[in-house]
Design an enzyme around this catalytic site. Sequence first.
Site, PDB file in Angstrom:
ATOM      1  N   CYS A 134       0.818  -1.043  -0.004  1.00  0.00           N
ATOM      2  CA  CYS A 134       0.142   0.043  -0.031  1.00  0.00           C
ATOM      3  C   CYS A 134       1.024   1.253   0.163  1.00  0.00           C
ATOM      4  O   CYS A 134       0.555   1.988  -0.717  1.00  0.00           O
ATOM      5  CB  CYS A 134      -0.830  -0.151   1.103  1.00  0.00           C
ATOM      6  SG  CYS A 134      -0.101  -0.273   2.959  1.00  0.00           S
ATOM      7  N   HIS A 250      -2.098   6.416   4.839  1.00  0.00           N
ATOM      8  CA  HIS A 250      -0.867   6.627   4.894  1.00  0.00           C
ATOM      9  C   HIS A 250      -0.381   7.774   4.537  1.00  0.00           C
ATOM     10  O   HIS A 250      -0.897   8.309   3.318  1.00  0.00           O
ATOM     11  CB  HIS A 250       0.030   5.469   4.122  1.00  0.00           C
ATOM     12  CG  HIS A 250      -0.128   4.101   4.716  1.00  0.00           C
ATOM     13  ND1 HIS A 250      -0.802   3.798   5.722  1.00  0.00           N
ATOM     14  CD2 HIS A 250       0.369   2.693   4.274  1.00  0.00           C
ATOM     15  CE1 HIS A 250      -0.823   2.506   6.159  1.00  0.00           C
ATOM     16  NE2 HIS A 250      -0.326   2.093   5.115  1.00  0.00           N
TER      17      HIS A 250
END
Length: 341
Positions: A134, A250
């Site tokens: 990711c 993130h």
Amino acid sequence: MKKSGFTVAVVGATGAVGKEMLEALDVRKFPYAELRLFASPRSVGHELKCGGKTWKCEALAKGCFQGVDFAFFDASDEISKEWVGEARAAGACVIDNSNTYRMDPAVSLVVPEINGHLLKTGSREGALFAGPNCTTAQLVMALKPLHDAFGLKRVIVSTYQAVSGAGAAAVEELHSQTGDVLAGRKAVAVKLKHPIAFNCIPQIGGFLTGADEGVTSEEKKVVNETRKILGLPNLAVTCTAIRVPTASCHAESVNAEFERKPDAAEARRVLAKFPGVEVMDDPANGIYPMNFHGAGHDPVYVGRVRKDSSHEFGLQFWVVADNLRKGAALNAIQIAEALLA
């Protein structure tokens, strides 16, 4: 293949990414007629909704992929190692989000906006494609248009990764520990190595040895996967990965060095034109990407684009994205969509 719709399997359907996968299949109107949801034995019979219907979870078993057209794997490396071959043998096109096959030279590691041309060759039946970490996915989405404009030479990235990257149990741990700390109780780590509430942990994954001593497995993934997806095997990349006390998205602080002298305004323009990237960059008015911008949304957000005052060929910028979406579920479905196209 069925003309009326495909049979789609989701392995790891009850996990954080699996649930995002079901939502994305529904929202993006993926042409499925039947869903096969696989989860751990303790979740057998658990019901999940998708497309206005209720589907029951089942356990992985010999022959369970018969008739499946697309199999999305969003489980552990161990599950992928054991069951991807079974799915391929049954004729399913497998899109695997685990780390198992990403660096296999025979397997394409795909972010469709960047190297979607890899999806245009060969038959779908029994094929295998890998989705990236990711963290890597959002990084390369920002790097690709800048590389095309200025020629990448070196990348230094520090990541600030939400606990959802470690699974639903880690999110619950953040919530419970936060309550404990605010109530004056000691936070106890169970899922994560250290307490995460009001804390940052400069370790994601295990520490490597040998030539990579002091580097974590997560950091090594970012280095290797970035090179593979961009098709730049000799690109200088270094990463520091940090777990932070946020539930979703993130964030990354990136310093990139280029072959040609970059211009910040031009960088914003090429980023804004790139599919899947949204520029939020008006710092004088407090406009830049933050976690609550990305949570629940598909784009990769980029801001704080500026010249590196210490290097005439350097740029610095900030990247935020929902790690469960472009970082996993969305990217996998985009791979399948590109295969169908």
